[in-house]
Design an enzyme around this catalytic site. Structure first.
Site, PDB file in Angstrom:
ATOM      1  N   HIS A 117      15.260  73.414  19.166  1.00  0.00           N
ATOM      2  CA  HIS A 117      14.187  74.403  19.331  1.00  0.00           C
ATOM      3  C   HIS A 117      13.478  74.315  20.673  1.00  0.00           C
ATOM      4  O   HIS A 117      12.573  75.093  20.953  1.00  0.00           O
ATOM      5  CB  HIS A 117      13.151  74.287  18.197  1.00  0.00           C
ATOM      6  CG  HIS A 117      12.238  73.113  18.346  1.00  0.00           C
ATOM      7  ND1 HIS A 117      12.635  71.836  18.072  1.00  0.00           N
ATOM      8  CD2 HIS A 117      10.951  73.023  18.764  1.00  0.00           C
ATOM      9  CE1 HIS A 117      11.626  71.007  18.293  1.00  0.00           C
ATOM     10  NE2 HIS A 117      10.594  71.697  18.719  1.00  0.00           N
TER      11      HIS A 117
HETATM   12  C1  UD1 Z   1       5.704  74.173  18.843  1.00  0.00           C
HETATM   13  C2  UD1 Z   1       5.274  73.068  19.813  1.00  0.00           C
HETATM   14  C3  UD1 Z   1       6.396  72.048  19.962  1.00  0.00           C
HETATM   15  C4  UD1 Z   1       6.849  71.544  18.614  1.00  0.00           C
HETATM   16  C5  UD1 Z   1       7.221  72.717  17.735  1.00  0.00           C
HETATM   17  C6  UD1 Z   1       7.634  72.266  16.360  1.00  0.00           C
HETATM   18  C7  UD1 Z   1       3.751  73.655  21.660  1.00  0.00           C
HETATM   19  C8  UD1 Z   1       3.681  73.933  23.106  1.00  0.00           C
HETATM   20  N1  UD1 Z   1       4.991  73.591  21.141  1.00  0.00           N
HETATM   21  O1  UD1 Z   1       6.809  74.842  19.440  1.00  0.00           O
HETATM   22  O2  UD1 Z   1       5.942  70.959  20.738  1.00  0.00           O
HETATM   23  O3  UD1 Z   1       7.955  70.687  18.790  1.00  0.00           O
HETATM   24  O4  UD1 Z   1       6.083  73.588  17.619  1.00  0.00           O
HETATM   25  O5  UD1 Z   1       8.009  73.334  15.569  1.00  0.00           O
HETATM   26  O6  UD1 Z   1       2.736  73.488  21.032  1.00  0.00           O
HETATM   27  N2  UD1 Z   1       6.818  81.270  14.787  1.00  0.00           N
HETATM   28  C9  UD1 Z   1       7.037  81.716  13.512  1.00  0.00           C
HETATM   29  N3  UD1 Z   1       6.294  81.155  12.510  1.00  0.00           N
HETATM   30  C10 UD1 Z   1       5.352  80.198  12.727  1.00  0.00           C
HETATM   31  C11 UD1 Z   1       5.136  79.765  14.027  1.00  0.00           C
HETATM   32  C12 UD1 Z   1       5.896  80.301  15.058  1.00  0.00           C
HETATM   33  O7  UD1 Z   1       7.870  82.565  13.269  1.00  0.00           O
HETATM   34  O8  UD1 Z   1       4.718  79.747  11.754  1.00  0.00           O
HETATM   35  C13 UD1 Z   1       7.623  81.869  15.881  1.00  0.00           C
HETATM   36  C14 UD1 Z   1       6.802  82.810  16.734  1.00  0.00           C
HETATM   37  O9  UD1 Z   1       7.596  83.890  17.075  1.00  0.00           O
HETATM   38  C15 UD1 Z   1       6.506  82.016  17.970  1.00  0.00           C
HETATM   39  C16 UD1 Z   1       7.702  81.074  18.065  1.00  0.00           C
HETATM   40  O10 UD1 Z   1       8.087  80.810  16.718  1.00  0.00           O
HETATM   41  O11 UD1 Z   1       6.341  82.816  19.097  1.00  0.00           O
HETATM   42  C17 UD1 Z   1       7.370  79.787  18.739  1.00  0.00           C
HETATM   43  O12 UD1 Z   1       6.219  79.183  18.129  1.00  0.00           O
HETATM   44  P1  UD1 Z   1       5.204  78.265  19.005  1.00  0.00           P
HETATM   45  O13 UD1 Z   1       4.192  77.643  18.119  1.00  0.00           O
HETATM   46  O14 UD1 Z   1       4.734  79.040  20.180  1.00  0.00           O
HETATM   47  O15 UD1 Z   1       6.151  77.172  19.604  1.00  0.00           O
HETATM   48  P2  UD1 Z   1       7.263  76.264  18.922  1.00  0.00           P
HETATM   49  O16 UD1 Z   1       8.551  76.577  19.579  1.00  0.00           O
HETATM   50  O17 UD1 Z   1       7.192  76.345  17.431  1.00  0.00           O
END
Ligand code: UD1
Length: 402
Positions: free
Chosen positions: A241
């Protein structure tokens, strides 16, 4: 530093803390230590679970939990609360997804009134996600003490958003709880005072040890056809991821090409993170039938799979530590790691993202040439107990002038 790696704690200085040494009744007479704990994203949850459990055992602590809402999906948040018995958050800031700047700014804005309302003696943050730095910054600006659990880890790679979060959080924190020796050296190099650094072990491994036998009763092995009565087939687990691995279609395609080659010999279960899911849907990449894509799974199912796997391939931080604690071979698909003890002592190998290196290292493991590791010092399931004991001794109470 003591012989077992623990630092010596400064002599108790506060009258209210001295009372704690006597009886439970006297404990009630002293002001309680008000700790506002923070979670935001999935990896925070196994870290906060043992800390909340431990804080709730102490009458001398009032523990508040704030969820920023950075992760909000059932499988990335709610299921962890239920399975790990984490109390419902007192407040959910519901910030949701966004760019780094907007997500961080939204947390800063929304958490400040919560801090002013609850007036904690201490804010406790874990890990390295955007919620960690955002709440630390809001608290530090209000003069509230900050404790950072999992401090001092460095990949020295500023292209990782988490590295920026780690460096900044540690610069703001007053109490730095570390999981491995190298983290102490990193913090000292950055000028953090020695007396603010505490080697306590690893709270995520507290959760692993607490839940492992329950996790192994999970039905996921039967559901995925990996288990026949009591015996498990040989299989691997993959997680991907990191933006650097999944955001570009070419890199993602190369990595999955290497995994396909391994999957032709070993079934591989791939719980897909929402970020990766979006990229896969856009890319139209095909994969080997033995590479099985499933939705993100909850903590217990995932721990069950990890503990029974012959091989784990990952770009996660925490999974490098969990496989080391379980003694399961792990190949980390990154060029660096902020968790070097998993390599020097554990079962982890840094293989980078070159497909031929990934396939070669996986074949070595499948041929019986897996690295044998040992469990790093103090990864014994008692990190949260140590942290709470230290907080009770060193954090002043009722001293902040709001
Ligand atoms: C975040 C953390 C990362 C961690 C990871 C674990 C930061 C900078 N990154 O990355 O360190 O390893 O979480 O999972 O804080 N989304 C969903 N559902 C959710 C949350 C997110 O569908 O509940 C989707 C959204 O489209 C979002 C994308 O996932 O834009 C990324 O989510 P985000 O929290 O920005 O970063 P992660 O890649 O999850």
């Amino acid at each position: 530093m003591g012989t077992n790696g623990e630092v010596s704690i400064p002599k108790r200085q506060f009258a209210d803390v001295i009372l704690l040494e006597y009886t439970g009744n006297l404990e009630k007479m002293s002001p309680r230590l008000k700790v506002l704990n923070v979670v935001g994203a999935r990896p925070n949850l196994p870290k906060i679970a043992p800390l909340m459990r431990e804080m709730q055992r102490h009458e001398a602590i009032e523990a508040i939990l704030v969820h920023t809402g950075q992760h909000y999906d059932e499988n990335l948040s709610d299921v962890f609360f239920r399975q790990m018995g984490i109390p419902s958050p007192h407040v959910n800031l519901e910030v949701g997804s966004g760019s780094h700047a907007s997500q961080t700014a939204e947390i800063l804005k929304r958490v400040e009134p919560v801090l002013l309302e609850h007036k904690p003696d201490l804010v406790l943050v874990v890990g390295d996600v955007n919620s960690t730095i955002a709440v630390s910054l809001a608290a530090a600006k209000l003069g509230i003490g900050v404790a950072h659990v999992e401090a001092g880890l460095r990949s020295y790679d500023r292209s990782m958003p988490e590295e920026i979060n780690r460096v900044l959080t540690d610069a703001l924190a007053d109490y730095l709880f570390v999981t491995e020796e190298e983290a102490i050296q990193n913090l000292l190099r950055e000028g953090r005072p020695r007396e603010s650094i505490f080697m306590v072990g690893n709270v995520m491994i507290d959760s692993l040890r607490h839940f492992l036998s329950l996790a192994q009763q999970s039905a996921i092995g039967d559901e995925l056809g990996l288990k026949n009565s009591a015996s498990w087939r040989r299989f691997g687990v993959l997680t991907l991821h990191r933006p650097s691995n999944v955001d570009g279609v070419q890199k993602l395609g190369e990595l999955l090409g290497a995994i396909d080659t391994i999957a032709s010999e070993l079934p591989i279960i791939f719980p897909v993170h929402p970020r990766t899911q979006q990229r896969l849907m856009q890319s139209g990449i095909h994969h080997h039938p033995q590479l099985r894509l499933i939705s993100s799974v909850g903590y217990l199912d995932f721990l069950c799979l990890l503990s029974k796997a012959a091989l784990v391939l990952t770009d996660s931080g925490g999974i490098q530590e969990e496989t080391t604690a379980l003694g399961v071979p792990c190949l980390t698909l990154r060029e660096n790691t902020e968790r070097p003890v998993t390599i020097s002592e554990g079962t982890n190998q840094l293989v980078g993202t070159d497909p031929s290196k990934i396939v070669g290292a996986a074949k070595d493991i499948l041929c019986g040439r897996a690295k044998v590791g040992k469990i790093p010092p103090l990864w014994d399931g008692r990190a949260a107990t140590r942290i709470v004991e230290i907080l009770l001794r060193v954090v002043p109470r009722g001293s902040i002038n709001y």
